[in-house]
Design a protein around this motif. Structure first.
Motif, PDB file in Angstrom:
ATOM      1  N   PHE C 385       0.875  -1.082  -0.069  1.00 29.17           N
ATOM      2  CA  PHE C 385       0.154  -0.017  -0.002  1.00 29.17           C
ATOM      3  C   PHE C 385       0.973   1.167  -0.079  1.00 29.17           C
ATOM      4  CE2 PHE C 385       0.373   1.837   4.322  1.00 29.17           C
ATOM      5  CZ  PHE C 385       0.601   0.841   4.992  1.00 29.17           C
ATOM      6  N   GLU C 386       0.342   2.481  -0.224  1.00 26.94           N
ATOM      7  CA  GLU C 386       0.934   3.580  -0.392  1.00 26.94           C
ATOM      8  C   GLU C 386       0.168   4.721   0.497  1.00 26.94           C
ATOM      9  OE1 GLU C 386       1.785   3.412  -4.486  1.00 26.94           O
ATOM     10  OE2 GLU C 386      -0.075   4.441  -4.851  1.00 26.94           O
ATOM     11  N   TYR C 387       0.660   5.443   1.282  1.00 27.39           N
ATOM     12  CA  TYR C 387       0.212   6.531   2.034  1.00 27.39           C
ATOM     13  C   TYR C 387       0.986   7.710   2.027  1.00 27.39           C
ATOM     14  CZ  TYR C 387      -1.917   8.605   6.278  1.00 27.39           C
ATOM     15  OH  TYR C 387      -2.351   9.398   7.141  1.00 27.39           O
ATOM     16  N   LEU C 388       0.355   8.782   1.506  1.00 22.26           N
ATOM     17  CA  LEU C 388       1.149  10.278   1.707  1.00 22.26           C
ATOM     18  C   LEU C 388       0.152  10.965   2.675  1.00 22.26           C
ATOM     19  CD1 LEU C 388       2.589  12.248  -0.864  1.00 22.26           C
ATOM     20  CD2 LEU C 388       0.935  13.272   0.497  1.00 22.26           C
ATOM     21  N   LYS C 389       1.162  11.481   3.716  1.00 21.55           N
ATOM     22  CA  LYS C 389       0.548  12.413   4.572  1.00 21.55           C
ATOM     23  C   LYS C 389       1.135  13.674   4.707  1.00 21.55           C
ATOM     24  CE  LYS C 389       2.201  10.404   8.970  1.00 21.55           C
ATOM     25  NZ  LYS C 389       1.598   9.524  10.173  1.00 21.55           N
ATOM     26  N   MET C 390       0.739  14.654   5.491  1.00 23.86           N
ATOM     27  CA  MET C 390       1.260  15.955   5.669  1.00 23.86           C
ATOM     28  C   MET C 390       1.922  16.039   6.871  1.00 23.86           C
ATOM     29  SD  MET C 390      -0.623  19.429   5.478  1.00 23.86           S
ATOM     30  CE  MET C 390      -0.241  20.728   6.648  1.00 23.86           C
ATOM     31  N   ALA C 391       3.004  16.455   7.173  1.00 24.52           N
ATOM     32  CA  ALA C 391       3.705  16.710   8.572  1.00 24.52           C
ATOM     33  C   ALA C 391       4.083  18.085   8.493  1.00 24.52           C
ATOM     34  CB  ALA C 391       4.791  15.797   8.481  1.00 24.52           C
ATOM     35  N   LYS C 392       4.502  18.262   9.871  1.00 26.83           N
ATOM     36  CA  LYS C 392       5.082  19.591  10.086  1.00 26.83           C
ATOM     37  C   LYS C 392       6.718  19.876   9.793  1.00 26.83           C
ATOM     38  CE  LYS C 392       2.189  21.166  13.925  1.00 26.83           C
ATOM     39  NZ  LYS C 392       1.757  20.090  14.856  1.00 26.83           N
ATOM     40  N   LEU C 393       6.778  20.997   9.114  1.00 31.69           N
ATOM     41  CA  LEU C 393       8.121  21.226   8.770  1.00 31.69           C
ATOM     42  C   LEU C 393       9.162  20.694   9.524  1.00 31.69           C
ATOM     43  CD1 LEU C 393       7.951  24.756   6.836  1.00 31.69           C
ATOM     44  CD2 LEU C 393       8.826  22.499   5.786  1.00 31.69           C
ATOM     45  N   ASP C 394       9.168  20.761  10.926  1.00 26.12           N
ATOM     46  CA  ASP C 394      10.296  20.630  11.567  1.00 26.12           C
ATOM     47  C   ASP C 394      10.139  19.299  12.055  1.00 26.12           C
ATOM     48  OD1 ASP C 394       8.089  20.746  13.264  1.00 26.12           O
ATOM     49  OD2 ASP C 394       8.954  22.541  14.523  1.00 26.12           O
ATOM     50  N   ASP C 418       5.587  -8.021   1.299  1.00 24.33           N
ATOM     51  CA  ASP C 418       4.873  -6.978   1.770  1.00 24.33           C
ATOM     52  C   ASP C 418       5.941  -5.673   1.785  1.00 24.33           C
ATOM     53  OD1 ASP C 418       3.108  -8.938   2.391  1.00 24.33           O
ATOM     54  OD2 ASP C 418       3.047  -8.495   4.581  1.00 24.33           O
ATOM     55  N   MET C 419       5.044  -4.595   1.324  1.00 21.18           N
ATOM     56  CA  MET C 419       5.731  -3.334   0.987  1.00 21.18           C
ATOM     57  C   MET C 419       4.865  -2.172   1.645  1.00 21.18           C
ATOM     58  SD  MET C 419       8.038  -1.433  -1.609  1.00 21.18           S
ATOM     59  CE  MET C 419       7.192  -1.404  -2.949  1.00 21.18           C
ATOM     60  N   ALA C 420       5.283  -1.257   2.389  1.00 15.48           N
ATOM     61  CA  ALA C 420       4.381  -0.220   2.591  1.00 15.48           C
ATOM     62  C   ALA C 420       5.281   1.016   2.229  1.00 15.48           C
ATOM     63  CB  ALA C 420       4.136   0.176   4.071  1.00 15.48           C
ATOM     64  N   ILE C 421       4.630   2.043   1.153  1.00 17.73           N
ATOM     65  CA  ILE C 421       5.292   3.224   0.910  1.00 17.73           C
ATOM     66  C   ILE C 421       4.657   4.338   1.757  1.00 17.73           C
ATOM     67  CG2 ILE C 421       6.090   4.622  -0.804  1.00 17.73           C
ATOM     68  CD1 ILE C 421       5.739   2.467  -2.953  1.00 17.73           C
ATOM     69  N   LEU C 422       5.282   4.965   2.542  1.00 16.94           N
ATOM     70  CA  LEU C 422       5.052   6.279   3.689  1.00 16.94           C
ATOM     71  C   LEU C 422       5.604   7.310   3.193  1.00 16.94           C
ATOM     72  CD1 LEU C 422       4.786   4.605   6.944  1.00 16.94           C
ATOM     73  CD2 LEU C 422       2.923   4.607   5.234  1.00 16.94           C
ATOM     74  N   ILE C 423       4.863   8.292   2.805  1.00 17.65           N
ATOM     75  CA  ILE C 423       5.589   9.426   2.402  1.00 17.65           C
ATOM     76  C   ILE C 423       4.786  10.579   3.166  1.00 17.65           C
ATOM     77  CG2 ILE C 423       5.873  11.214   0.497  1.00 17.65           C
ATOM     78  CD1 ILE C 423       4.993   8.559  -1.274  1.00 17.65           C
ATOM     79  N   GLU C 424       5.808  11.297   3.604  1.00 17.13           N
ATOM     80  CA  GLU C 424       5.594  12.557   4.585  1.00 17.13           C
ATOM     81  C   GLU C 424       6.234  14.052   3.929  1.00 17.13           C
ATOM     82  OE1 GLU C 424       5.995  11.311   9.009  1.00 17.13           O
ATOM     83  OE2 GLU C 424       7.178  10.328   7.751  1.00 17.13           O
TER      84      GLU C 424
END
Lengths: 323, 446, 763
Positions: C385-394, C418-424
């Motif tokens: 699965f792939e999941y992109l989420k927003m994070a704070k700059l710092d 199995d693979m997870a692609i997490l993008i922040e």
């Protein structure tokens, strides 16, 4: 029967742009060319006079063109070997402007270099007093590598530098701003893309009276109707008051025409196409005049006979006393 | 205020009788609202509705049809000033002028070559539409002879040009059952001309140097029962002609009836072919319904007919080229197959670049309903299946030994599916823009 | 504004103006007022003075009036007891400092004290100092002195690169780093990003110039590191450079201070990096820089000024060197430079995608067959699965790519894992609503690598990696490299930092999958909640004006674009990425008619966008002022007056419809940007919107629709039927399998009890 002539009264007008600068104005040209200023659709003299007639620019290649039609080679003869001689010949033939077109090749078939480019520009400027449009080969990096030194070397001449496209306009606009030149923006046959590029260019602080736009056209038979309609729409939008469309338009019927088979090829074609050279000239002049009637302020041509015919048509169209 | 299709529908019988040629009353109403149909098409509309709809339902520029023995030329029915607003509908008829004072042989030659002339433009056969015969001799018999001779060579519609009704009637005698254009009426002869046109079922051209003059004459002639009128703004310069034609079109579109007719332009320019060509080009772009030229030369006629085709292309229905396997620079069995769609501009950009670079290639054009590559791909009209179908349909595999097929870069995404569809082929992804094709062919395909 | 900073800056300015006055007085008496003053090889006189005052100073005698002006900008230091606003005073002091500093350097040139001498120092590349009177003639190598002011030739060369973006910005580094190693690493980090470094100042007599010189770092034009001088005053050359950029490339003239300062704030991505202790003079010089919109980042503890105002983001940021997270000076330097970039909003470009296989859109369609496959993720045998989420700059470290779990070498040939692609991602302009818009791009980005096939999205992602790609060295981390590079290059306008985590550890994948699914659900719900009444702007879409010049799509949360490709969120993201592009916000303004869907804003936009052809647009009606269409519509709707309803025909349906016309005939009527009541082109998902022709009676008006729509959207239509309170509703709608003429339609509808027959007359 009295009939009220339907006159349009538009809130907007096209920007007036002056190309080239004379000695008094910080340049070395013997004359300048002013285009734009229209307050009506083309040649509607019963509404407003045409403030500045459309002008004809002749294309001069910086290095002898390798792929030009034999019809053109014959018409120009050996002048093609030397851009300075060629430019002079264009001036003598009655051109208003010179478009100096650089290709990928420089001297002796080597790649085009900044030194070569500056040298050619200087030679051409020495041989003709007409204002100049200088165009790079159309590859962003190479364009930048020659246009920036050309701009530096000709500060104050109000040369039109191009082509500014979405990918490289920043460098060329910066070079123009730093050296009192003008720029030519080119977008692919689309009103909104043209507007967008104009917004981006003016956003850099370049005044609107230093930008000319090329909305791109096709030749007769090869998409002229798209360019034609985009130009009509841009001009209507300009007159309606949309500032980002109020730029004078430069189009290149010469380039487009002479790459079509009809103009380029003389053998192995149908009889119904008729005589080659005359067909080529007709192709170029019909394209040019249709675009002039759609609002072109500058047409860039290649054949000397086309220059003669289009000039006559422009004279007839701008002679206001007959309207 | 123009009525909407729904408003018009309310005034129609709502019986869906289909006698108007449309499947439903609403469809007919929508066409009426778009000024692409005439109310006369409905046999059952009430007088009441007719009156209410008249203004809204009459096309602002009357459709005038010239008929010959073979073929007809239509002008009028235009609804816009600029082609992008909708489209220009009726291609202006291109007519070649002959003088009855010319030698029989000259006339015969001009007419024969002219009427048999046909040139292929992206799969369309372009032709001229007819001839104008000018009664320069002033001799009724001579005109009759010339028209009769002409009719032996061509069946195309005719325009008879002259100022004396008696002379022109000689020519008309030879055109029984046709609807030619008589050119024409002016302030001095309009009554006789109107009688002549009415009697012979001909359309009548009106000559005038100003819109007032034209409007006044058209009103009077209409009262005499001639409705198929054509206006000739008789001015000399390109600028004056442009101005008058524009004023006429603008007034007509404002439903000013006296000028609601097609116009005619005479591009002849006493031997200056350059000027003649540009006058004719202007007439095509700017509103003429008929264009008369003196010179019949293929190198002039061909570009004029192409210009007419281009300007009158519906902006929303792009010109298409025939789906086929095109040969560029005489390709051989080891040259690549490039594939693209049948949108004419797409085809031309690709063909021109490759041809201009002198590189041999096969250009496979698929049937994508005239859409450009990206549009067709997005609409599902240019996919692996349709490309494979074209490969089979045009027998591409028999033409080459090296089976390399090059996809447009924008549709790289099709390469996998195409491999499935064409297992024997090597699928290559080319550049996104046609202009980069020669470089790609030189670098990648060699 | 910190009172502390204000106090120090104002004090520093007072001192420097005093110093300049004393120097000038001495110079006037020693050299006389007619002595020429100039910086070498520039047409811009003393550039800061010229830019700010319009005065073309050429002689010593013209300088006193500048110092009078500088003095007039000085203020008393803020009182300890009575605090008055002092931002303005501080900025004034900063400006006074700049005028005084430039005066001092001009006088030093008169005395031959500039460029500053430094025995044994060699400049890399040319120098602006070419006077033959000093240093043994112009043809001598540029030895024994620092650079001093930058000449016009170099200004043009670098200025163009700054303007066109090849060079992202410049750093004015003032002071001395905590160690020589730190100095080297900081400059290396800046050079790596193509950021120009201007060096000046010292701490206790030791300058960063000394530090770099000691470490053998070459300084000069050639290395993009320019040593101005070892005192703080020489930092004025950086602002002289900035001023001349505005004059040269901004088309501005001397004496336009406001325009010049704004130009720099908006276009020159420069910042001040204050290394080591910050004294009064540095504070006042920094205040001068803030006038230009250049923020100050210090590597020591100083009070911060975080609110945005004169600069785009923070004004003064403190990031003490010893507190920076990092194992060594290199890592610390990277963080510090990253912070500088962030505070100034410098956009960094990633030119190439650093993977060991060819990369480009030409590879997007590649298929990796089982036989050619090295490994796969997802599909039948594993989860992906792939999941992109927003994070704070710092919270993020840009470019950090972490692989948790096994690597590719642990997977058997043609096996799966199995693979997870997490993008922040983090960015000043990033919004949570953009998460799905960006996440959808993963498909295209990953597919661009040769030998990688990506199918699906979210938790149905399926990726195959070819043997060839694996042999070329493609490994798990490269997925991260691709995504980092592409998100920067394509979405740089909204994304400042990208961090990627690739997880192959099954338990961790499981845990993260739950988190991701919760987010997917949340997004679905968010979309459902996103109603037209919940927002105050819609978006225009003029992408199709090349086809239909006068057509404008108005995209609302409950009415997507008629092509089906652009919903409201897409338009919003598109606008953020490309503010001059085809999607522009339409402020709704006053609502005129909530039923038919008229707002002042939408009507006004329709008029402008259609060039006056369309006067009004009803967002929710086909009968009155319906939205126009270009030609790209997924479906065409047309009124069937006989049935008191409407029909919907899909682009994919070529059969005859009850309107007596096929899709392609209807298209001529619906397209072209012309308002035709009774006919409308729509995106197919508009059919299931609660706002679907709600003014005309909503979905119950649909009496006929193409079967391809019925089948393709069966689930969604079922929900519509439930919403409309008639579970059988869809079955009561005819399609081309049962009815192709209006004559057949009526009895069919009666037989099936269609509600439209008993509704109010539609006409």
């Amino acid at each position: 029967m009295p009939v009220e002539i339907p006159k349009d009264s538009w809130p907007g007008s096209v920007n007036t742009v002056t190309l080239g600068a004379t000695g008094d104005q910080g340049g070395s040209r013997t004359s300048t060319v002013t285009i734009g200023g229209e307050q009506s659709l083309p040649f509607m003299h019963f509404e407003n006079p045409t403030p500045h007639r459309p002008v004809i620019a002749m294309e001069v290649a910086a290095a002898r063109p390798a792929d030009w039609s034999a019809v053109l080679l014959e018409a120009w003869g050996s002048t093609l070997d030397d851009p300075a001689v060629w430019a002079r010949a264009c001036e003598d033939a009655g051109a208003d402007l010179i478009v100096l077109q650089f290709g990928l090749k420089g001297s002796d078939d080597g790649p085009v270099s900044a030194e070569f480019a500056v040298e050619v520009v200087k030679e051409v400027m020495d041989s003709t007093g007409l204002p100049l449009v200088v165009l790079g080969p159309g590859q962003a990096e190479i364009d930048n590598s020659i246009l920036v030194p050309i701009a530096d070397a000709t500060k104050g001449e109000r040369i039109v530098l191009g082509l500014c496209e979405e990918g490289n306009y920043r460098t060329i606009v910066a070079a123009a701003m730093a050296n009192d030149h003008l720029v030519l923006g080119k977008t692919p046959m689309d009103v909104n893309l043209a507007k967008q590029l104009n917004i981006l260019m003016t956003d850099m602080g370049l005044p609107l009276d230093r930008i000319v736009m090329d909305p791109t056209t096709g030749a007769l038979g090869y998409g002229i109707e798209y360019g034609y309609s985009v130009m009509e729409r841009l001009r209507l939008a300009a007159l309606q008051g949309d500032a980002m469309t109020q730029l004078p338009m430069l189009v290149t019927p010469g380039v487009e025409t002479w790459k079509t088979k009809e103009s380029k090829v003389g053998a192995g074609i149908p009889d119904e196409w008729g005589e080659w050279a005359e067909r080529g000239v007709n192709w170029e002049t019909l394209t040019a005049v249709a675009l002039i009637e759609a609002g072109a302020d500058v047409v860039v041509l290649r054949h000397p006979q086309s220059l003669v015919r289009v000039r006559a048509a422009i004279a007839e169209l701008t002679a206001s006393e007959t309207a | 205020m123009a009525l909407s299709g729904i408003q018009i529908y309310k005034m129609l019988p709502q019986t869906n009788c289909k006698e108007c040629g449309f499947a439903t009353c609403l469809a007919f109403a929508m066409k009426l609202a778009a000024k692409q149909a005439e109310l006369d098409g409905c046999p059952y509309v009430t007088e009441e509705s007719k009156a209410a709809l008249a203004e809204s339902a009459t096309p602002p520029i009357r459709l005038v049809t010239l008929k010959g023995k073979a073929g007809e030329a239509k002008a009028g029915n235009e609804v816009v000033l600029f082609r992008h607003e909708k489209t220009f509908y009726n291609r202006p008829g291109v007519f070649i002028r002959v003088l009855d004072t010319e030698d029989d042989e000259v006339i015969e030659n001009k007419v024969r070559t002219g009427s048999s002339y046909s040139v292929d433009y992206v799969g369309m056969e372009l032709r001229i539409d007819g001839f104008a015969v000018e009664a320069a001799s002033g001799d009724r018999t001579r005109l009759a002879t010339v028209v009769e001779a002409l009719r032996a060579s061509t069946g195309l519609p005719l325009i008879l040009v002259g100022s004396d009704p008696a002379v022109l009637s000689g020519g008309l005698d030879k055109l029984e059952g046709e609807a030619p254009l008589i050119m024409g009426a002016d302030t001095s002869n309009w009554e006789a001309m109107a009688d002549l046109a009415a009697g012979r079922g001909a359309a009548l051209g009106i000559r005038g140097g100003s819109i007032e003059e034209l409007a006044q004459l058209s009103e009077k002639i209409k009262e005499k029962g001639v409705e198929d009128l054509v206006l000739y703004p008789a001015v000399d310069s390109m600028s004056a002609s442009l101005a008058l034609n524009t004023q006429i079109r603008r007034l007509a579109l404002k439903n000013f009836r006296p000028l609601g007719y097609p116009t005619i332009a005479f591009a002849a320019a006493s031997g200056d072919q350059g000027r003649e060509s540009l006058m004719a080009a202007q007439a095509i772009c700017k509103y003429a319904g008929f264009v008369v030229i003196d010179t019949f030369a293929p190198e002039l006629i061909y570009p004029l007919l192409v210009l007419r085709e281009n300007i009158f292309t519906d902006p929303q229905k792009p010109i298409q080229v025939l789906p086929a396997l095109y040969e560029i620079n005489s390709p051989g069995r080891s040259d690549p197959v490039l594939v693209t769609t049948n949108f004419s501009i797409t085809y031309f950009s690709v063909a021109n670049e490759v041809e201009g670079a002198g590189l041999p290639a096969w250009l496979l054009v698929t049937d994508a309903e005239g859409m450009s590559v990206l549009t067709a791909w997005a609409a599902g009209k240019f996919d692996a299946e349709s490309i494979a179908k074209a490969v089979k349909q045009f027998g591409v595999a028999d033409k080459v030994d090296q089976k390399w097929i090059v996809l447009p870069g924008h549709t790289a995404v099709l390469s996998g599916e195409l491999e499935e569809e064409l297992p024997d082929w090597v699928i290559k992804v080319g550049p996104r823009e046609a202009v980069d094709l020669p470089g790609y062919m030189r670098q990648v395909l060699n | 504004m910190s009172r502390y900073i204000a106090t120090r800056a104002i004090r520093g300015a007072n001192a420097l103006v005093g110093e300049a006055e004393a120097m000038l007085e001495q110079a006037l008496s020693e050299k006389g007022p007619d002595t020429p003053v100039a910086f070498p090889n520039t047409a811009y006189h003393l550039p800061v003075i010229f830019g700010m005052t319009g005065k073309e100073i050429a002689h010593l005698g013209e300088l006193p009036e500048i110092l009078v002006q500088a003095r007039s900008l000085l203020h008393p230091t803020p009182s300890r007891e009575h605090w008055t606003p002092y931002l303005g005073e501080t900025l004034d002091s900063g400006m006074a400092t700049l005028l005084a500093a430039e005066t001092i350097e001009a006088i030093r040139y008169v005395y031959g004290l500039q460029p500053e001498s430094m025995p044994g120092f060699e400049l890399a590349g040319g120098t602006s100092f070419t006077s033959p009177d000093m240093n043994g003639g112009g043809n001598q190598p540029p030895n024994g002195h620092l650079n001093g002011a930058i000449d016009d030739i170099q200004l043009r060369s670098w200025g163009i690169q700054l303007v066109d973006g090849r060079m992202p910005g410049f750093a004015a580094i003032v002071g001395c780093a905590s160690s020589n190693e730190a100095a080297v690493q900081i400059v290396r980090e800046l050079q790596r990003r193509n950021i120009l470094c201007f060096l000046s100042g010292n701490v206790n007599g030791h300058s960063i110039i000394d530090q770099l010189h000691e470490e053998g770092v070459e300084l000069g034009y050639d290395t993009y590191t320019v040593p101005f001088g070892t005192d703080t005053i020489s930092a004025i050359y950086a602002l002289g450079f900035a001023t001349r950029s505005a004059l040269t490339f901004g088309g501005l003239k001397g004496g336009q201070p406001r325009e010049i300062l704004n130009y720099n704030k908006d276009r020159v991505f420069a910042f001040v990096l204050a290394l080591g202790e910050v004294d009064d003079l540095k504070y006042s010089a920094a205040a001068g820089a803030i006038n230009f919109g250049f923020p100050v980042i210090a590597d020591t503890v100083i009070p911060q000024i975080l609110p945005t105002g004169i600069t785009t983001y923070e004004h003064v940021v403190s990031m003490p060197w010893n507190e920076i997270d990092g194992a060594n000076d290199t890592e610390k330097a990277e963080r510090l430079v990253q912070k500088c970039i962030e505070v100034r909003g410098v956009k960094v470009r990633v030119a190439n995608v650093p993977v060991p296989v060819p990369y480009g859109s030409a590879f997007e369609g590649e298929v990796v067959r089982k036989a050619d496959m090295r490994a796969e993720f997802g599909g039948r045998d594993s989860r992906c699965f792939e999941y992109l989420k927003m994070a704070k700059l710092d919270e993020l470290t840009d470019g950090k790519i972490e692989v948790i779990g096994r690597g590719l070498s642990d997977v058997p040939d043609q096996g799966s894992m199995d693979m997870a692609i997490l993008i922040e991602v983090a960015g000043r302009q990033m919004e949570q609503d953009f998460e799905p818009v960006l996440e959808r791009q993963i498909h295209y980005f990953v597919n661009g690598a040769s030998g990688i096939q990506h199918i699906g999205q979210r938790d149905i992602t399926w990726i195959r990696l070819s043997t060839k790609a694996a042999e070329a060295g493609f490994d798990m981390e490269h997925f991260g490299k691709i995504l980092h590079a592409r998100f920067h290059s394509d979405f740089g306008a909204i994304v400042d930092k990208v961090q990627v985590t690739i997880i192959t550890e099954p338990e961790e994948v499981e845990a993260r999958l739950e988190e991701a699914r919760a987010a997917y659900d949340f997004r679905n719900k968010r979309l459902a909640d996103l109603t037209d009444t919940a927002v105050d702007e819609f978006y225009s879409c003029t992408l199709c004006q090349s086809f239909a010049p006068n057509h404008v799509c108005i995209v609302s949360p409950e009415r997507l674009g008629l092509c089906g490709a652009y919903n409201w969120l897409d338009c919003k993201a598109s606008f953020s990425i490309n503010p001059t592009g085809p999607n522009q916000p339409i402020k709704l303004g006053r609502i005129i008619d909530p039923v038919r869907g008229y707002w002042e804003g939408t009507n006004a936009y329709a008029r402008i966008g259609s060039h006056g052809v369309v006067e009004e647009v009803a967002m929710y009606s086909i009968m009155e002022n319906p939205m126009t269409a270009c030609g790209c519509f997924e479906c065409i709707m047309m009124l069937i007056p006989e049935a008191n309803g409407v029909m919907v025909v899909s682009r994919e349906d070529t059969s005859m419809t009850p309107a007596g016309m096929t899709f392609s005939t209807l298209a001529g009527m619906a397209g072209g940007g012309i308002q035709t009541p009774g006919v409308m082109g729509v995106g197919k998902y508009y059919l299931i919107s609660p706002k679907f022709i709600s003014a005309d009676g909503g979905f119950k008006r649909v009496v006929w629709m193409s079967s391809v729509l019925k089948d393709g959207m069966a689930e969604e239509l079922k929900m519509v039927a439930e919403r409309e309170g008639d579970a059988e509703l869809i079955d009561r709608v005819a399609d081309e399998r049962s009815v192709t003429t209006v004559e057949e339609l009526l009895p069919w509808l009666e037989e099936n009890g269609h509600p439209a027959l008993t509704m109010d007359p539609i006409i």
